[in-house]
Motif scaffolding. Structure first.
Motif, PDB file in Angstrom:
ATOM      1  N   PHE A  46       0.827  -1.209   0.000  1.00 47.65           N
ATOM      2  CA  PHE A  46       0.000   0.000   0.000  1.00 47.65           C
ATOM      3  C   PHE A  46       0.859   1.256   0.000  1.00 47.65           C
ATOM      4  O   PHE A  46       0.602   2.202  -0.753  1.00 47.65           O
ATOM      5  N   GLU A  47       1.899   1.282   0.825  1.00 46.74           N
ATOM      6  CA  GLU A  47       2.784   2.438   0.883  1.00 46.74           C
ATOM      7  C   GLU A  47       3.499   2.642  -0.453  1.00 46.74           C
ATOM      8  O   GLU A  47       3.667   3.783  -0.915  1.00 46.74           O
ATOM      9  N   LEU A  48       3.910   1.556  -1.095  1.00 46.51           N
ATOM     10  CA  LEU A  48       4.562   1.660  -2.402  1.00 46.51           C
ATOM     11  C   LEU A  48       3.604   2.209  -3.452  1.00 46.51           C
ATOM     12  O   LEU A  48       3.970   3.083  -4.252  1.00 46.51           O
ATOM     13  N   PHE A  49       2.386   1.701  -3.471  1.00 47.19           N
ATOM     14  CA  PHE A  49       1.391   2.183  -4.432  1.00 47.19           C
ATOM     15  C   PHE A  49       1.073   3.659  -4.187  1.00 47.19           C
ATOM     16  O   PHE A  49       0.932   4.438  -5.128  1.00 47.19           O
ATOM     17  N   SER A  50       0.955   4.048  -2.910  1.00 48.61           N
ATOM     18  CA  SER A  50       0.657   5.441  -2.570  1.00 48.61           C
ATOM     19  C   SER A  50       1.750   6.370  -3.077  1.00 48.61           C
ATOM     20  O   SER A  50       1.480   7.449  -3.611  1.00 48.61           O
ATOM     21  N   ALA A  51       3.007   5.937  -2.911  1.00 48.82           N
ATOM     22  CA  ALA A  51       4.128   6.770  -3.346  1.00 48.82           C
ATOM     23  C   ALA A  51       4.210   6.866  -4.864  1.00 48.82           C
ATOM     24  O   ALA A  51       4.651   7.884  -5.405  1.00 48.82           O
ATOM     25  N   ALA A  52       3.779   5.806  -5.566  1.00 46.23           N
ATOM     26  CA  ALA A  52       3.914   5.770  -7.022  1.00 46.23           C
ATOM     27  C   ALA A  52       2.708   6.326  -7.760  1.00 46.23           C
ATOM     28  O   ALA A  52       2.784   6.578  -8.966  1.00 46.23           O
ATOM     29  N   ALA A  53       1.584   6.526  -7.064  1.00 48.37           N
ATOM     30  CA  ALA A  53       0.355   6.947  -7.738  1.00 48.37           C
ATOM     31  C   ALA A  53       0.506   8.346  -8.328  1.00 48.37           C
ATOM     32  O   ALA A  53       1.087   9.243  -7.700  1.00 48.37           O
ATOM     33  N   PRO A  54      -0.015   8.584  -9.542  1.00 42.67           N
ATOM     34  CA  PRO A  54       0.028   9.925 -10.124  1.00 42.67           C
ATOM     35  C   PRO A  54      -0.751  10.916  -9.267  1.00 42.67           C
ATOM     36  O   PRO A  54      -1.656  10.529  -8.523  1.00 42.67           O
ATOM     37  N   ARG A  55      -0.412  12.185  -9.397  1.00 43.19           N
ATOM     38  CA  ARG A  55      -1.098  13.229  -8.634  1.00 43.19           C
ATOM     39  C   ARG A  55      -2.603  13.186  -8.928  1.00 43.19           C
ATOM     40  O   ARG A  55      -3.028  13.092 -10.069  1.00 43.19           O
ATOM     41  N   GLY A  56      -3.404  13.254  -7.866  1.00 47.18           N
ATOM     42  CA  GLY A  56      -4.851  13.262  -8.019  1.00 47.18           C
ATOM     43  C   GLY A  56      -5.497  11.901  -7.906  1.00 47.18           C
ATOM     44  O   GLY A  56      -6.717  11.813  -7.737  1.00 47.18           O
ATOM     45  N   TRP A  57      -4.694  10.824  -8.005  1.00 48.36           N
ATOM     46  CA  TRP A  57      -5.241   9.486  -7.852  1.00 48.36           C
ATOM     47  C   TRP A  57      -5.342   9.159  -6.370  1.00 48.36           C
ATOM     48  O   TRP A  57      -4.523   9.591  -5.567  1.00 48.36           O
ATOM     49  N   ARG A  58      -6.352   8.368  -6.006  1.00 51.63           N
ATOM     50  CA  ARG A  58      -6.602   8.028  -4.613  1.00 51.63           C
ATOM     51  C   ARG A  58      -6.253   6.559  -4.379  1.00 51.63           C
ATOM     52  O   ARG A  58      -6.721   5.680  -5.094  1.00 51.63           O
ATOM     53  N   VAL A  59      -5.402   6.318  -3.378  1.00 49.14           N
ATOM     54  CA  VAL A  59      -5.023   4.950  -3.014  1.00 49.14           C
ATOM     55  C   VAL A  59      -5.537   4.692  -1.599  1.00 49.14           C
ATOM     56  O   VAL A  59      -5.186   5.412  -0.668  1.00 49.14           O
ATOM     57  N   GLU A  60      -6.383   3.666  -1.442  1.00 46.69           N
ATOM     58  CA  GLU A  60      -6.977   3.351  -0.152  1.00 46.69           C
ATOM     59  C   GLU A  60      -6.771   1.871   0.167  1.00 46.69           C
ATOM     60  O   GLU A  60      -6.615   1.040  -0.735  1.00 46.69           O
ATOM     61  N   LEU A  61      -6.781   1.560   1.456  1.00 43.34           N
ATOM     62  CA  LEU A  61      -6.713   0.178   1.925  1.00 43.34           C
ATOM     63  C   LEU A  61      -8.031  -0.109   2.633  1.00 43.34           C
ATOM     64  O   LEU A  61      -8.265   0.336   3.752  1.00 43.34           O
ATOM     65  N   ILE A  62      -8.916  -0.835   1.925  1.00 44.25           N
ATOM     66  CA  ILE A  62     -10.288  -1.027   2.386  1.00 44.25           C
ATOM     67  C   ILE A  62     -10.529  -2.506   2.662  1.00 44.25           C
ATOM     68  O   ILE A  62     -10.472  -3.332   1.746  1.00 44.25           O
ATOM     69  N   GLU A  63     -10.781  -2.838   3.915  1.00 49.39           N
ATOM     70  CA  GLU A  63     -11.052  -4.221   4.295  1.00 49.39           C
ATOM     71  C   GLU A  63      -9.978  -5.172   3.781  1.00 49.39           C
ATOM     72  O   GLU A  63     -10.254  -6.260   3.270  1.00 49.39           O
ATOM     73  N   GLY A  64      -8.721  -4.741   3.876  1.00 48.27           N
ATOM     74  CA  GLY A  64      -7.599  -5.577   3.503  1.00 48.27           C
ATOM     75  C   GLY A  64      -7.248  -5.571   2.033  1.00 48.27           C
ATOM     76  O   GLY A  64      -6.328  -6.278   1.616  1.00 48.27           O
ATOM     77  N   GLU A  65      -7.940  -4.767   1.222  1.00 46.92           N
ATOM     78  CA  GLU A  65      -7.679  -4.719  -0.210  1.00 46.92           C
ATOM     79  C   GLU A  65      -7.222  -3.327  -0.629  1.00 46.92           C
ATOM     80  O   GLU A  65      -7.769  -2.318  -0.169  1.00 46.92           O
ATOM     81  N   ILE A  66      -6.232  -3.287  -1.497  1.00 45.67           N
ATOM     82  CA  ILE A  66      -5.717  -2.016  -2.012  1.00 45.67           C
ATOM     83  C   ILE A  66      -6.577  -1.585  -3.187  1.00 45.67           C
ATOM     84  O   ILE A  66      -6.759  -2.337  -4.151  1.00 45.67           O
ATOM     85  N   CYS A  67      -7.114  -0.374  -3.111  1.00 41.98           N
ATOM     86  CA  CYS A  67      -8.010   0.155  -4.143  1.00 41.98           C
ATOM     87  C   CYS A  67      -7.445   1.470  -4.665  1.00 41.98           C
ATOM     88  O   CYS A  67      -7.157   2.381  -3.888  1.00 41.98           O
ATOM     89  N   VAL A  68      -7.288   1.553  -5.969  1.00 33.90           N
ATOM     90  CA  VAL A  68      -6.738   2.747  -6.605  1.00 33.90           C
ATOM     91  C   VAL A  68      -7.817   3.359  -7.501  1.00 33.90           C
ATOM     92  O   VAL A  68      -8.399   2.669  -8.333  1.00 33.90           O
ATOM     93  N   THR A  69      -8.082   4.650  -7.311  1.00 36.32           N
ATOM     94  CA  THR A  69      -9.155   5.323  -8.039  1.00 36.32           C
ATOM     95  C   THR A  69      -8.608   6.538  -8.770  1.00 36.32           C
ATOM     96  O   THR A  69      -7.896   7.356  -8.183  1.00 36.32           O
ATOM     97  N   GLN A  70      -8.969   6.645 -10.036  1.00 33.75           N
ATOM     98  CA  GLN A  70      -8.543   7.800 -10.819  1.00 33.75           C
ATOM     99  C   GLN A  70      -9.302   9.053 -10.380  1.00 33.75           C
ATOM    100  O   GLN A  70     -10.312   8.959  -9.690  1.00 33.75           O
TER     101      GLN A  70
END
Length: 218
Positions: A46-70
């Motif tokens: 999750f931390e890696l995805f958060s750091a790599a996500a483009p500006r404005g994208w949302r990275v969340e950890l919901i019920e144990g699953e990583i969710c990335v939203t444009q």
């Protein structure tokens, strides 16, 4: 430049994460450029995805699953803006504030979840620290406005974390169903009450908010 195949982690939901990864010579195997996540915890990924996500994208950890939203579309943001404006005008407690872009830590089924609601209502100063993810204990209301890519988790999975965190009110504005659900009285990993209203009606918010929203403007 070689372009890696999409990376989709086990349990991950949402948009696939693509390269490209730099390959100045253009002759390396793309698979060799894909980061090796073997042995990493969900939190570490999750931390890696958060750091790599483009500006404005949302990275969340919901019920144990990583969710990335444009980034959301304009209609979504107009609705969030209208909701925020009505709350600012109609709240009885003038010490309350509206927050967008605030990350909350939520109790998960096996680990801490990290979510970023569309709107958070809390007393002034609740998030006056240097943290990225915050304790939700002072939060009075969270609101989510659905998009096609987020509707399922807004309707189902996020409810559990918000209830476990004992957040008094969860306001779900469902654009696809043209209805609003007001969840209140958290108990365990669910809410005891869930009042539904069609968009266009006046929607009463329970205590501790205690005012009405005019959803005709939605």
């Amino acid at each position: 430049m070689a372009v890696a195949e999409p990376i989709i982690m086990p349990g991950y939901q949402g948009e696939a994460i693509h390269g490209p990864y730099d390959d100045p010579d253009g002759d390396s195997d793309a698979d060799n450029a894909v980061p090796d996540y073997e042995g990493a915890s969900v939190e570490q990924v999750f931390e890696l995805f958060s750091a790599a996500a483009p500006r404005g994208w949302r990275v969340e950890l919901i019920e144990g699953e990583i969710c990335v939203t444009q980034p959301a579309n304009g209609e979504h943001e107009e609705l969030v803006s209208e909701l925020t404006d009505q709350v600012a005008q109609r709240r009885h407690d003038r010490s309350l504030r509206n927050y967008t872009g605030i990350g909350l830590n939520l109790p998960g089924p096996s680990e801490t979840g990290h979510v970023e609601p569309d709107l958070v209502i809390a007393p002034r100063g609740t998030f006056d620290d240097q943290e990225v993810w915050h304790d939700p204990s002072g939060v009075l209301l969270v609101a989510e406005v659905t998009s096609k890519s987020t509707a399922d988790r807004d309707r189902h999975k996020k409810i559990h974390g918000y209830a476990r965190a004992d957040i008094p009110v969860y306001l779900l504005i469902d654009r696809e169903k043209a209805e609003i659900t007001v969840y209140s009285d958290p108990s365990g990993d669910d809410y005891a009450k869930s009042a539904k209203y069609k968009l266009g009606l006046t929607v009463p918010l329970p205590d501790p908010l205690g005012f009405e929203l005019d959803t005709a403007e939605f």
